[in-house]
Design a protein around this motif. Sequence first.
Motif, PDB file in Angstrom:
ATOM      1  N   ILE A  32       6.115  88.791  24.065  1.00  0.00           N
ATOM      2  CA  ILE A  32       6.067  88.087  22.777  1.00  0.00           C
ATOM      3  C   ILE A  32       5.025  86.975  22.835  1.00  0.00           C
ATOM      4  N   GLY A  33       4.896  86.335  23.990  1.00  0.00           N
ATOM      5  CA  GLY A  33       3.855  85.314  24.154  1.00  0.00           C
ATOM      6  C   GLY A  33       2.462  85.884  23.958  1.00  0.00           C
ATOM      7  N   GLU A  34       2.225  87.079  24.498  1.00  0.00           N
ATOM      8  CA  GLU A  34       0.927  87.728  24.321  1.00  0.00           C
ATOM      9  C   GLU A  34       0.676  88.064  22.850  1.00  0.00           C
ATOM     10  N   PHE A  35       1.710  88.491  22.155  1.00  0.00           N
ATOM     11  CA  PHE A  35       1.556  88.801  20.733  1.00  0.00           C
ATOM     12  C   PHE A  35       1.183  87.548  19.945  1.00  0.00           C
ATOM     13  N   VAL A  36       1.866  86.450  20.217  1.00  0.00           N
ATOM     14  CA  VAL A  36       1.569  85.193  19.527  1.00  0.00           C
ATOM     15  C   VAL A  36       0.141  84.759  19.847  1.00  0.00           C
ATOM     16  N   ASP A  37      -0.283  84.927  21.093  1.00  0.00           N
ATOM     17  CA  ASP A  37      -1.663  84.609  21.465  1.00  0.00           C
ATOM     18  C   ASP A  37      -2.658  85.483  20.708  1.00  0.00           C
ATOM     19  N   ASP A  38      -2.342  86.775  20.549  1.00  0.00           N
ATOM     20  CA  ASP A  38      -3.215  87.667  19.780  1.00  0.00           C
ATOM     21  C   ASP A  38      -3.363  87.192  18.341  1.00  0.00           C
ATOM     22  N   CYS A  39      -2.256  86.779  17.749  1.00  0.00           N
ATOM     23  CA  CYS A  39      -2.292  86.273  16.367  1.00  0.00           C
ATOM     24  C   CYS A  39      -3.140  85.007  16.270  1.00  0.00           C
ATOM     25  N   LYS A  58      -0.809  85.584   5.765  1.00  0.00           N
ATOM     26  CA  LYS A  58      -0.079  86.763   6.236  1.00  0.00           C
ATOM     27  C   LYS A  58       0.056  86.732   7.753  1.00  0.00           C
ATOM     28  N   MET A  59      -1.014  86.344   8.426  1.00  0.00           N
ATOM     29  CA  MET A  59      -0.997  86.303   9.889  1.00  0.00           C
ATOM     30  C   MET A  59      -0.014  85.244  10.391  1.00  0.00           C
ATOM     31  N   ILE A  60       0.032  84.130   9.722  1.00  0.00           N
ATOM     32  CA  ILE A  60       0.976  83.081  10.109  1.00  0.00           C
ATOM     33  C   ILE A  60       2.411  83.556   9.903  1.00  0.00           C
ATOM     34  N   ASP A  61       2.650  84.320   8.838  1.00  0.00           N
ATOM     35  CA  ASP A  61       3.988  84.881   8.619  1.00  0.00           C
ATOM     36  C   ASP A  61       4.378  85.837   9.746  1.00  0.00           C
ATOM     37  N   VAL A  62       3.444  86.668  10.179  1.00  0.00           N
ATOM     38  CA  VAL A  62       3.715  87.603  11.272  1.00  0.00           C
ATOM     39  C   VAL A  62       3.947  86.825  12.571  1.00  0.00           C
ATOM     40  N   GLN A  63       3.145  85.806  12.779  1.00  0.00           N
ATOM     41  CA  GLN A  63       3.292  84.981  13.977  1.00  0.00           C
ATOM     42  C   GLN A  63       4.651  84.274  13.982  1.00  0.00           C
ATOM     43  N   ASN A  64       5.076  83.772  12.839  1.00  0.00           N
ATOM     44  CA  ASN A  64       6.392  83.133  12.739  1.00  0.00           C
ATOM     45  C   ASN A  64       7.516  84.135  12.978  1.00  0.00           C
ATOM     46  N   ALA A  65       7.326  85.372  12.530  1.00  0.00           N
ATOM     47  CA  ALA A  65       8.325  86.416  12.788  1.00  0.00           C
ATOM     48  C   ALA A  65       8.427  86.682  14.291  1.00  0.00           C
ATOM     49  N   ALA A  66       7.306  86.637  14.993  1.00  0.00           N
ATOM     50  CA  ALA A  66       7.323  86.825  16.447  1.00  0.00           C
ATOM     51  C   ALA A  66       8.046  85.675  17.135  1.00  0.00           C
ATOM     52  N   ILE A  67       7.836  84.478  16.653  1.00  0.00           N
ATOM     53  CA  ILE A  67       8.522  83.316  17.225  1.00  0.00           C
ATOM     54  C   ILE A  67      10.020  83.412  16.967  1.00  0.00           C
ATOM     55  N   ASP A  68      10.389  83.884  15.784  1.00  0.00           N
ATOM     56  CA  ASP A  68      11.817  84.102  15.489  1.00  0.00           C
ATOM     57  C   ASP A  68      12.405  85.173  16.411  1.00  0.00           C
ATOM     58  N   LEU A  69      11.636  86.232  16.667  1.00  0.00           N
ATOM     59  CA  LEU A  69      12.084  87.277  17.586  1.00  0.00           C
ATOM     60  C   LEU A  69      12.276  86.708  18.986  1.00  0.00           C
ATOM     61  N   TYR A 112      11.359  95.741  22.044  1.00  0.00           N
ATOM     62  CA  TYR A 112      10.159  96.571  21.945  1.00  0.00           C
ATOM     63  C   TYR A 112      10.009  97.209  20.568  1.00  0.00           C
ATOM     64  N   GLU A 113      11.110  97.619  19.957  1.00  0.00           N
ATOM     65  CA  GLU A 113      11.031  98.194  18.615  1.00  0.00           C
ATOM     66  C   GLU A 113      10.538  97.159  17.608  1.00  0.00           C
ATOM     67  N   LYS A 114      11.085  95.962  17.684  1.00  0.00           N
ATOM     68  CA  LYS A 114      10.670  94.909  16.748  1.00  0.00           C
ATOM     69  C   LYS A 114       9.243  94.460  17.025  1.00  0.00           C
ATOM     70  N   LEU A 115       8.867  94.407  18.288  1.00  0.00           N
ATOM     71  CA  LEU A 115       7.505  94.028  18.632  1.00  0.00           C
ATOM     72  C   LEU A 115       6.507  95.083  18.166  1.00  0.00           C
ATOM     73  N   ASP A 116       6.876  96.361  18.270  1.00  0.00           N
ATOM     74  CA  ASP A 116       6.015  97.434  17.750  1.00  0.00           C
ATOM     75  C   ASP A 116       5.804  97.274  16.249  1.00  0.00           C
ATOM     76  N   ALA A 117       6.870  96.939  15.524  1.00  0.00           N
ATOM     77  CA  ALA A 117       6.754  96.737  14.077  1.00  0.00           C
ATOM     78  C   ALA A 117       5.827  95.558  13.780  1.00  0.00           C
ATOM     79  N   LEU A 118       5.906  94.507  14.575  1.00  0.00           N
ATOM     80  CA  LEU A 118       5.017  93.359  14.377  1.00  0.00           C
ATOM     81  C   LEU A 118       3.563  93.734  14.672  1.00  0.00           C
ATOM     82  N   TYR A 119       3.349  94.552  15.700  1.00  0.00           N
ATOM     83  CA  TYR A 119       1.985  95.002  15.990  1.00  0.00           C
ATOM     84  C   TYR A 119       1.443  95.882  14.872  1.00  0.00           C
ATOM     85  N   GLU A 120       2.288  96.659  14.228  1.00  0.00           N
ATOM     86  CA  GLU A 120       1.842  97.450  13.086  1.00  0.00           C
ATOM     87  C   GLU A 120       1.418  96.537  11.937  1.00  0.00           C
ATOM     88  N   GLN A 121       2.180  95.471  11.714  1.00  0.00           N
ATOM     89  CA  GLN A 121       1.805  94.503  10.674  1.00  0.00           C
ATOM     90  C   GLN A 121       0.488  93.825  11.037  1.00  0.00           C
TER      91      GLN A 121
END
Length: 96
Positions: free
Chosen positions: A14-21, A35-46, A75-84
């Motif tokens: 999840i840290g890597e995903f937030v870094d990517d955002c 939109k990107m900030i919303d996705v990043q916040n969803a990752a932080i919530d996850l 992993y399922e939720k992280l995959d959905a975030l990567y799709e977003q």
Amino acid sequence: MNLRDFKKEVEYFIGEFVDDCTLFIAINPHKSTDKMIDVQNAAIDLYNDMKDKANAKVEKKDRKNWFAGLRKEMYEKLDALYEQLSAIVSEKDGEE
């Protein structure tokens, strides 16, 4: 799998995903930053949700299945975030 290993996975993936955002926002300020900030916040919530669930009291005999389920959920939720994230990255300039 144990608590320590699961927490390390949560931190890393999840840290890597937030870094990517964050990197995307820094490199492409003209794109859909909101939109990107919303996705990043969803990752932080996850991240927070996974940490809270990992710290829940579970009987020793059920721990292996508990962490396997949590890992699958993460992993399922992280995959959905990567799709977003991919959808936002592939948007043409000016689309919001």
